[in-house]
Design an enzyme around this catalytic site. Sequence first.
Site, PDB file in Angstrom:
ATOM      1  N   THR A  32       1.048  -1.371  -0.107  1.00 19.41           N
ATOM      2  CA  THR A  32       0.150  -0.041  -0.113  1.00 19.41           C
ATOM      3  C   THR A  32       0.868   1.283  -0.049  1.00 19.41           C
ATOM      4  OG1 THR A  32      -0.195   0.223   2.369  1.00 19.41           O
ATOM      5  CG2 THR A  32      -1.779  -1.109   1.416  1.00 19.41           C
ATOM      6  N   ASP A  33       0.166   2.315  -0.098  1.00 19.93           N
ATOM      7  CA  ASP A  33       0.936   3.429  -0.099  1.00 19.93           C
ATOM      8  C   ASP A  33       1.690   3.643   1.011  1.00 19.93           C
ATOM      9  OD1 ASP A  33       0.385   4.308  -2.667  1.00 19.93           O
ATOM     10  OD2 ASP A  33      -1.339   5.443  -2.107  1.00 19.93           O
ATOM     11  N   CYS A  34       1.267   3.388   2.304  1.00 19.41           N
ATOM     12  CA  CYS A  34       2.002   3.633   3.579  1.00 19.41           C
ATOM     13  C   CYS A  34       2.852   2.371   3.936  1.00 19.41           C
ATOM     14  CB  CYS A  34       0.879   4.164   4.659  1.00 19.41           C
ATOM     15  SG  CYS A  34      -0.431   2.953   4.666  1.00 19.41           S
ATOM     16  N   TYR A  35       2.502   1.351   3.460  1.00 19.63           N
ATOM     17  CA  TYR A  35       3.094  -0.013   3.487  1.00 19.63           C
ATOM     18  C   TYR A  35       3.899  -0.516   2.206  1.00 19.63           C
ATOM     19  CZ  TYR A  35       1.083   0.046   8.200  1.00 19.63           C
ATOM     20  OH  TYR A  35       0.756   0.469   9.392  1.00 19.63           O
ATOM     21  N   PRO A  36       4.599   0.071   1.594  1.00 21.27           N
ATOM     22  CA  PRO A  36       5.324  -0.276   0.393  1.00 21.27           C
ATOM     23  C   PRO A  36       6.172  -1.622   0.345  1.00 21.27           C
ATOM     24  CG  PRO A  36       6.725   1.451   1.130  1.00 21.27           C
ATOM     25  CD  PRO A  36       5.744   1.292   2.363  1.00 21.27           C
TER      26      PRO A  36
END
Length: 399
Positions: free
Chosen positions: A137-141
Amino acid sequence: MRTIAEINDKITKKSAVVCTVEELKARVAEAGISQTAKEVDVITTGTFEPMESSGAIINLGHTDPPIKIRSCWLDGVLAYSGFGAVDLYLGATQSVDYPSTLEAGDDPESKERGGGHVIEDLIAGKPIQLRAVGQVTDCYPRPSFETTITRDTINQFYLYNPRNLYQNFIVGVNGGDRPLYTYLGPLQPRLANAVYSNPGAISPLLNDPDLQLIGIGTRIFLGGGIGYVAWEGTQHFPLQKRLSNQTPIGPAATLALVGDAKQMNRRWVRGCYFKNYGPSLMLGVGLPLPVLHEEVVEKCAVQDKDLVAPIVDFSIPRRVRPTFGLVSYAQLKSGRIPIEGKQVRAAPLASIYLSRQVALELKQWIQEGKFTLSERVAAIPMDRSFLPQDRWGATIALE
Protein backbone atom coordinates in the site's frame (compact mmCIF):
# COMPACT_ATOMS: atom_id res chain seq x y z
CA MET A 1 -12.42 -14.04 58.90
CA ARG A 2 -9.99 -12.19 56.62
CA THR A 3 -9.79 -9.82 53.69
CA ILE A 4 -7.37 -9.98 50.77
CA ALA A 5 -5.85 -6.70 51.97
CA GLU A 6 -5.12 -8.26 55.36
CA ILE A 7 -3.60 -11.33 53.74
CA ASN A 8 -1.44 -9.16 51.46
CA ASP A 9 -0.19 -7.24 54.47
CA LYS A 10 0.97 -10.53 56.01
CA ILE A 11 2.56 -11.58 52.69
CA THR A 12 4.47 -8.31 52.54
CA LYS A 13 5.70 -8.89 56.10
CA LYS A 14 6.54 -12.53 55.17
CA SER A 15 4.31 -13.80 57.96
CA ALA A 16 1.52 -15.36 55.88
CA VAL A 17 0.83 -19.07 56.42
CA VAL A 18 0.70 -20.71 53.01
CA CYS A 19 -0.14 -24.34 52.19
CA THR A 20 -0.26 -26.20 48.94
CA VAL A 21 -3.67 -27.73 48.44
CA GLU A 22 -2.31 -31.19 49.26
CA GLU A 23 -0.81 -29.90 52.50
CA LEU A 24 -4.15 -28.25 53.27
CA LYS A 25 -6.05 -31.51 52.79
CA ALA A 26 -3.66 -33.31 55.15
CA ARG A 27 -3.97 -30.52 57.69
CA VAL A 28 -7.77 -30.71 57.61
CA ALA A 29 -7.63 -34.47 58.20
CA GLU A 30 -5.53 -33.87 61.29
CA ALA A 31 -6.92 -30.64 62.77
CA GLY A 32 -10.36 -30.18 61.17
CA ILE A 33 -11.80 -27.44 59.00
CA SER A 34 -12.33 -24.74 61.64
CA GLN A 35 -8.87 -24.92 63.16
CA THR A 36 -7.20 -25.08 59.75
CA ALA A 37 -9.15 -22.05 58.55
CA LYS A 38 -7.90 -20.08 61.56
CA GLU A 39 -4.29 -20.99 60.88
CA VAL A 40 -3.92 -20.82 57.07
CA ASP A 41 -4.00 -17.64 54.97
CA VAL A 42 -3.45 -18.88 51.40
CA ILE A 43 -3.86 -22.20 49.58
CA THR A 44 -1.94 -22.79 46.34
CA THR A 45 -3.18 -25.07 43.57
CA GLY A 46 -1.52 -26.09 40.34
CA THR A 47 -1.67 -28.11 37.16
CA PHE A 48 0.68 -28.97 34.31
CA GLU A 49 -1.24 -30.36 31.37
CA PRO A 50 -1.90 -29.86 27.65
CA MET A 51 -3.86 -26.66 27.00
CA GLU A 52 -4.25 -26.51 23.25
CA SER A 53 -6.46 -23.42 23.17
CA SER A 54 -3.43 -21.25 23.86
CA GLY A 55 -1.28 -18.90 21.84
CA ALA A 56 0.97 -15.86 21.80
CA ILE A 57 0.48 -12.25 20.73
CA ILE A 58 3.65 -10.88 19.11
CA ASN A 59 4.45 -7.36 17.92
CA LEU A 60 7.55 -7.28 15.73
CA GLY A 61 8.07 -3.53 15.39
CA HIS A 62 8.02 -1.76 12.03
CA THR A 63 10.53 -2.39 9.26
CA ASP A 64 12.08 0.26 7.02
CA PRO A 65 10.40 0.62 4.59
CA PRO A 66 7.27 -0.50 6.48
CA ILE A 67 5.40 -3.73 5.73
CA LYS A 68 1.76 -4.66 6.24
CA ILE A 69 2.07 -8.39 6.91
CA ARG A 70 -0.68 -10.56 5.42
CA SER A 71 1.08 -13.97 5.63
CA CYS A 72 3.79 -14.89 8.11
CA TRP A 73 5.68 -18.00 9.17
CA LEU A 74 7.78 -18.51 12.30
CA ASP A 75 10.13 -21.46 11.80
CA GLY A 76 7.68 -22.61 9.13
CA VAL A 77 4.63 -22.34 11.42
CA LEU A 78 1.88 -20.04 10.16
CA ALA A 79 1.05 -17.08 12.41
CA TYR A 80 -2.23 -15.19 12.01
CA SER A 81 -1.64 -11.66 10.66
CA GLY A 82 -5.11 -10.32 9.94
CA PHE A 83 -5.03 -7.31 12.24
CA GLY A 84 -2.25 -4.71 12.88
CA ALA A 85 0.52 -4.40 10.29
CA VAL A 86 3.18 -6.18 12.36
CA ASP A 87 0.97 -7.82 15.00
CA LEU A 88 0.80 -11.62 14.97
CA TYR A 89 -1.07 -14.34 16.83
CA LEU A 90 0.68 -17.70 16.99
CA GLY A 91 -1.65 -20.56 17.92
CA ALA A 92 -0.25 -23.44 19.95
CA THR A 93 -1.73 -26.11 17.65
CA GLN A 94 -0.75 -24.55 14.32
CA SER A 95 1.44 -27.00 12.38
CA VAL A 96 4.45 -26.40 10.16
CA ASP A 97 3.12 -25.56 6.70
CA TYR A 98 5.71 -23.36 4.97
CA PRO A 99 6.41 -25.07 1.60
CA SER A 100 10.21 -25.22 1.86
CA THR A 101 9.91 -26.69 5.35
CA LEU A 102 7.43 -29.36 4.30
CA GLU A 103 9.65 -30.38 1.40
CA ALA A 104 12.27 -31.50 3.93
CA GLY A 105 10.86 -35.00 3.90
CA ASP A 106 13.98 -36.47 5.47
CA ASP A 107 13.27 -34.60 8.72
CA PRO A 108 10.10 -36.08 10.24
CA GLU A 109 10.55 -34.02 13.40
CA SER A 110 9.99 -30.81 11.41
CA LYS A 111 6.48 -32.03 10.55
CA GLU A 112 5.74 -32.58 14.24
CA ARG A 113 6.76 -29.06 15.16
CA GLY A 114 4.02 -26.54 15.84
CA GLY A 115 3.14 -23.24 17.45
CA GLY A 116 3.67 -24.59 20.95
CA HIS A 117 7.28 -25.46 20.12
CA VAL A 118 7.94 -22.00 18.67
CA ILE A 119 6.46 -20.37 21.78
CA GLU A 120 8.65 -22.56 23.99
CA ASP A 121 11.77 -21.68 21.98
CA LEU A 122 11.04 -17.95 22.08
CA ILE A 123 10.61 -18.14 25.86
CA ALA A 124 13.94 -19.99 26.05
CA GLY A 125 15.64 -17.15 24.14
CA LYS A 126 16.31 -19.20 21.00
CA PRO A 127 16.37 -17.56 17.53
CA ILE A 128 13.32 -18.05 15.30
CA GLN A 129 13.33 -17.62 11.52
CA LEU A 130 10.60 -15.23 10.30
CA ARG A 131 9.31 -15.04 6.74
CA ALA A 132 6.59 -12.54 5.87
CA VAL A 133 4.63 -11.50 2.79
CA GLY A 134 3.04 -8.06 2.78
CA GLN A 135 0.17 -6.26 1.14
CA VAL A 136 1.72 -3.33 -0.73
CA THR A 137 0.00 0.00 0.00
CA ASP A 138 1.09 3.62 -0.14
CA CYS A 139 1.93 3.60 3.57
CA TYR A 140 3.28 0.03 3.61
CA PRO A 141 5.34 -0.33 0.41
CA ARG A 142 7.45 -3.35 1.39
CA PRO A 143 6.31 -6.62 -0.27
CA SER A 144 8.25 -9.16 1.81
CA PHE A 145 10.56 -9.53 4.80
CA GLU A 146 12.86 -12.19 6.25
CA THR A 147 14.76 -11.99 9.51
CA THR A 148 15.61 -13.84 12.70
CA ILE A 149 13.81 -12.82 15.87
CA THR A 150 14.28 -13.65 19.55
CA ARG A 151 12.35 -12.85 22.69
CA ASP A 152 14.52 -9.75 23.18
CA THR A 153 14.19 -8.32 19.65
CA ILE A 154 10.39 -8.05 19.56
CA ASN A 155 8.19 -5.53 21.35
CA GLN A 156 5.32 -7.47 22.93
CA PHE A 157 5.34 -11.21 23.48
CA TYR A 158 2.57 -12.40 25.74
CA LEU A 159 0.38 -15.44 26.01
CA TYR A 160 -3.31 -14.93 25.46
CA ASN A 161 -5.03 -18.25 25.99
CA PRO A 162 -8.75 -18.40 25.10
CA ARG A 163 -9.41 -21.63 27.02
CA ASN A 164 -7.32 -22.98 29.89
CA LEU A 165 -7.93 -24.73 33.20
CA TYR A 166 -10.89 -26.94 32.39
CA GLN A 167 -12.85 -27.53 35.55
CA ASN A 168 -12.84 -31.30 35.20
CA PHE A 169 -12.71 -33.20 31.91
CA ILE A 170 -13.34 -36.67 30.48
CA VAL A 171 -11.68 -40.07 30.50
CA GLY A 172 -11.03 -41.33 26.96
CA VAL A 173 -11.33 -44.99 25.94
CA ASN A 174 -11.69 -46.83 22.65
CA GLY A 175 -14.30 -49.56 22.33
CA GLY A 176 -13.58 -50.06 18.62
CA ASP A 177 -11.29 -52.47 16.81
CA ARG A 178 -8.47 -50.15 15.65
CA PRO A 179 -6.17 -47.67 17.43
CA LEU A 180 -7.39 -44.08 17.64
CA TYR A 181 -5.13 -41.02 17.80
CA THR A 182 -6.79 -38.24 19.76
CA TYR A 183 -6.14 -35.06 21.75
CA LEU A 184 -5.75 -37.39 24.73
CA GLY A 185 -3.07 -39.35 22.90
CA PRO A 186 -3.34 -42.90 21.51
CA LEU A 187 -6.36 -44.92 22.64
CA GLN A 188 -5.89 -48.64 22.09
CA PRO A 189 -8.75 -50.77 20.71
CA ARG A 190 -11.07 -53.00 22.71
CA LEU A 191 -10.75 -50.91 25.88
CA ALA A 192 -7.04 -51.64 26.27
CA ASN A 193 -6.29 -48.29 27.98
CA ALA A 194 -7.90 -45.19 29.43
CA VAL A 195 -6.47 -41.65 29.49
CA TYR A 196 -7.56 -38.76 31.71
CA SER A 197 -6.20 -35.21 31.62
CA ASN A 198 -7.24 -33.46 34.84
CA PRO A 199 -5.01 -33.92 37.93
CA GLY A 200 -8.04 -34.29 40.18
CA ALA A 201 -8.06 -33.03 43.77
CA ILE A 202 -5.06 -30.72 43.25
CA SER A 203 -6.59 -29.10 40.15
CA PRO A 204 -7.27 -25.36 40.60
CA LEU A 205 -10.96 -25.02 39.69
CA LEU A 206 -12.09 -28.20 41.46
CA ASN A 207 -11.05 -26.53 44.72
CA ASP A 208 -13.18 -23.45 44.01
CA PRO A 209 -16.14 -25.19 42.35
CA ASP A 210 -18.47 -22.18 42.34
CA LEU A 211 -15.69 -19.75 41.33
CA GLN A 212 -16.29 -17.68 44.44
CA LEU A 213 -12.62 -16.72 44.79
CA ILE A 214 -11.47 -16.63 41.16
CA GLY A 215 -12.61 -13.94 38.74
CA ILE A 216 -11.53 -11.43 36.14
CA GLY A 217 -8.35 -9.80 37.39
CA THR A 218 -7.22 -12.67 39.62
CA ARG A 219 -3.40 -12.79 39.68
CA ILE A 220 -2.02 -16.27 38.92
CA PHE A 221 1.11 -18.29 38.20
CA LEU A 222 1.25 -18.69 34.41
CA GLY A 223 4.10 -20.50 32.70
CA GLY A 224 6.58 -19.56 35.41
CA GLY A 225 5.63 -15.88 35.33
CA ILE A 226 2.79 -13.75 36.66
CA GLY A 227 -0.46 -13.79 34.70
CA TYR A 228 -4.09 -12.87 35.16
CA VAL A 229 -7.56 -14.23 34.55
CA ALA A 230 -8.77 -12.17 31.58
CA TRP A 231 -12.29 -13.51 30.98
CA GLU A 232 -14.38 -16.64 30.98
CA GLY A 233 -12.82 -19.23 28.70
CA THR A 234 -14.28 -20.51 25.46
CA GLN A 235 -16.65 -23.47 25.94
CA HIS A 236 -17.22 -22.23 29.50
CA PHE A 237 -20.06 -24.45 30.75
CA PRO A 238 -20.67 -23.88 34.47
CA LEU A 239 -24.19 -25.38 34.20
CA GLN A 240 -22.70 -28.87 33.93
CA LYS A 241 -24.39 -31.36 36.28
CA ARG A 242 -22.75 -31.38 39.71
CA LEU A 243 -22.40 -33.62 42.73
CA SER A 244 -23.64 -32.56 46.17
CA ASN A 245 -20.17 -31.11 46.88
CA GLN A 246 -20.74 -28.76 43.88
CA THR A 247 -17.97 -30.31 41.78
CA PRO A 248 -18.99 -31.01 38.14
CA ILE A 249 -19.29 -34.51 36.71
CA GLY A 250 -17.63 -33.51 33.43
CA PRO A 251 -16.19 -30.54 31.51
CA ALA A 252 -17.50 -27.34 33.06
CA ALA A 253 -15.99 -23.91 33.75
CA THR A 254 -12.96 -22.62 31.81
CA LEU A 255 -10.85 -19.46 31.99
CA ALA A 256 -9.12 -17.20 29.49
CA LEU A 257 -5.63 -16.32 30.75
CA VAL A 258 -3.04 -13.68 29.84
CA GLY A 259 0.56 -13.14 30.89
CA ASP A 260 3.90 -11.70 29.75
CA ALA A 261 5.80 -14.52 28.05
CA LYS A 262 9.08 -12.63 28.43
CA GLN A 263 8.86 -13.37 32.17
CA MET A 264 8.09 -17.05 31.69
CA ASN A 265 10.29 -20.12 32.07
CA ARG A 266 10.39 -22.90 29.47
CA ARG A 267 10.20 -25.44 32.29
CA TRP A 268 6.53 -24.53 32.53
CA VAL A 269 5.77 -23.89 28.83
CA ARG A 270 6.57 -26.89 26.64
CA GLY A 271 5.61 -27.64 23.07
CA CYS A 272 4.38 -31.19 22.53
CA TYR A 273 3.06 -33.40 19.74
CA PHE A 274 0.30 -36.01 19.71
CA LYS A 275 0.86 -38.70 17.09
CA ASN A 276 -1.50 -38.39 14.10
CA TYR A 277 -3.33 -35.54 15.87
CA GLY A 278 -0.96 -32.61 15.94
CA PRO A 279 1.06 -30.19 18.08
CA SER A 280 -0.08 -28.68 21.36
CA LEU A 281 1.28 -26.93 24.44
CA MET A 282 1.95 -28.23 27.95
CA LEU A 283 1.42 -25.39 30.38
CA GLY A 284 1.90 -24.90 34.11
CA VAL A 285 -0.81 -22.82 35.80
CA GLY A 286 -1.21 -22.14 39.50
CA LEU A 287 -4.02 -20.33 41.31
CA PRO A 288 -3.81 -18.96 44.87
CA LEU A 289 -6.96 -19.27 46.94
CA PRO A 290 -7.27 -16.80 49.84
CA VAL A 291 -8.74 -18.26 53.02
CA LEU A 292 -11.37 -15.61 53.60
CA HIS A 293 -13.66 -17.90 55.63
CA GLU A 294 -14.16 -21.53 56.65
CA GLU A 295 -16.05 -22.47 53.48
CA VAL A 296 -12.86 -21.97 51.45
CA VAL A 297 -11.14 -24.68 53.46
CA GLU A 298 -14.21 -26.90 53.34
CA LYS A 299 -14.22 -26.78 49.53
CA CYS A 300 -10.46 -27.35 49.32
CA ALA A 301 -10.71 -30.41 51.56
CA VAL A 302 -12.29 -32.37 48.69
CA GLN A 303 -10.55 -35.68 47.98
CA ASP A 304 -10.02 -37.68 44.79
CA LYS A 305 -12.63 -40.19 45.95
CA ASP A 306 -15.18 -37.35 45.97
CA LEU A 307 -14.50 -36.27 42.36
CA VAL A 308 -15.73 -38.08 39.24
CA ALA A 309 -15.29 -37.92 35.47
CA PRO A 310 -17.22 -39.58 32.62
CA ILE A 311 -15.66 -42.46 30.64
CA VAL A 312 -16.18 -41.56 26.97
CA ASP A 313 -15.90 -43.97 24.02
CA PHE A 314 -14.00 -42.26 21.19
CA SER A 315 -14.78 -45.05 18.72
CA ILE A 316 -18.15 -43.40 18.03
CA PRO A 317 -17.45 -40.43 15.70
CA ARG A 318 -20.10 -38.08 17.03
CA ARG A 319 -20.16 -34.92 19.14
CA VAL A 320 -22.15 -36.72 21.83
CA ARG A 321 -20.45 -40.06 22.42
CA PRO A 322 -21.69 -42.92 24.57
CA THR A 323 -20.17 -43.24 28.03
CA PHE A 324 -19.39 -46.12 30.34
CA GLY A 325 -20.55 -44.14 33.36
CA LEU A 326 -18.58 -42.17 35.92
CA VAL A 327 -15.33 -43.05 37.64
CA SER A 328 -13.64 -41.39 40.63
CA TYR A 329 -10.22 -39.80 40.45
CA ALA A 330 -9.13 -42.13 43.26
CA GLN A 331 -9.86 -45.05 40.94
CA LEU A 332 -8.12 -43.33 38.03
CA LYS A 333 -5.00 -42.65 40.08
CA SER A 334 -4.89 -46.28 41.22
CA GLY A 335 -3.88 -47.12 37.66
CA ARG A 336 -6.86 -49.30 36.76
CA ILE A 337 -10.57 -48.65 36.37
CA PRO A 338 -13.47 -51.10 35.94
CA ILE A 339 -15.32 -51.01 32.59
CA GLU A 340 -17.91 -53.70 31.82
CA GLY A 341 -16.31 -56.15 34.22
CA LYS A 342 -12.82 -55.53 32.86
CA GLN A 343 -9.93 -53.82 34.64
CA VAL A 344 -8.58 -51.20 32.22
CA ARG A 345 -5.18 -49.53 32.56
CA ALA A 346 -5.51 -45.79 33.25
CA ALA A 347 -2.87 -43.06 32.96
CA PRO A 348 -2.91 -39.27 33.30
CA LEU A 349 -2.10 -36.90 30.47
CA ALA A 350 -1.30 -34.22 33.06
CA SER A 351 1.94 -34.54 34.99
CA ILE A 352 0.86 -35.05 38.60
CA TYR A 353 4.44 -34.43 39.76
CA LEU A 354 4.81 -31.12 37.91
CA SER A 355 1.30 -30.05 38.94
CA ARG A 356 2.47 -30.40 42.54
CA GLN A 357 5.63 -28.47 41.72
CA VAL A 358 3.59 -25.57 40.31
CA ALA A 359 1.63 -25.31 43.58
CA LEU A 360 4.88 -25.55 45.55
CA GLU A 361 6.66 -22.85 43.53
CA LEU A 362 3.68 -20.51 43.88
CA LYS A 363 3.72 -21.17 47.64
CA GLN A 364 7.39 -20.19 47.77
CA TRP A 365 6.75 -16.97 45.82
CA ILE A 366 4.07 -15.97 48.33
CA GLN A 367 6.18 -16.89 51.36
CA GLU A 368 9.06 -14.81 50.00
CA GLY A 369 6.77 -11.81 49.45
CA LYS A 370 7.24 -11.93 45.65
CA PHE A 371 3.57 -12.59 44.86
CA THR A 372 0.58 -10.86 46.41
CA LEU A 373 -3.08 -11.61 45.83
CA SER A 374 -5.42 -9.46 43.77
CA GLU A 375 -9.07 -8.63 44.21
CA ARG A 376 -11.16 -9.80 41.28
CA VAL A 377 -12.79 -6.93 39.42
CA ALA A 378 -15.73 -9.02 38.20
CA ALA A 379 -17.09 -12.51 38.75
CA ILE A 380 -16.94 -15.23 36.12
CA PRO A 381 -20.51 -15.87 34.87
CA MET A 382 -21.97 -19.10 36.24
CA ASP A 383 -25.07 -19.22 34.01
CA ARG A 384 -23.56 -19.97 30.59
CA SER A 385 -25.18 -22.66 28.46
CA PHE A 386 -23.24 -24.73 25.94
CA LEU A 387 -24.38 -24.08 22.37
CA PRO A 388 -23.37 -26.77 19.85
CA GLN A 389 -23.45 -26.43 16.06
CA ASP A 390 -25.89 -29.13 14.92
CA ARG A 391 -26.54 -27.84 11.41
CA TRP A 392 -24.70 -30.52 9.47
CA GLY A 393 -27.83 -32.56 8.68
CA ALA A 394 -29.73 -29.45 7.56
CA THR A 395 -26.90 -28.44 5.24
CA ILE A 396 -26.83 -31.87 3.60
CA ALA A 397 -30.60 -31.76 3.14
CA LEU A 398 -30.38 -28.38 1.39
CA GLU A 399 -27.75 -29.70 -1.01
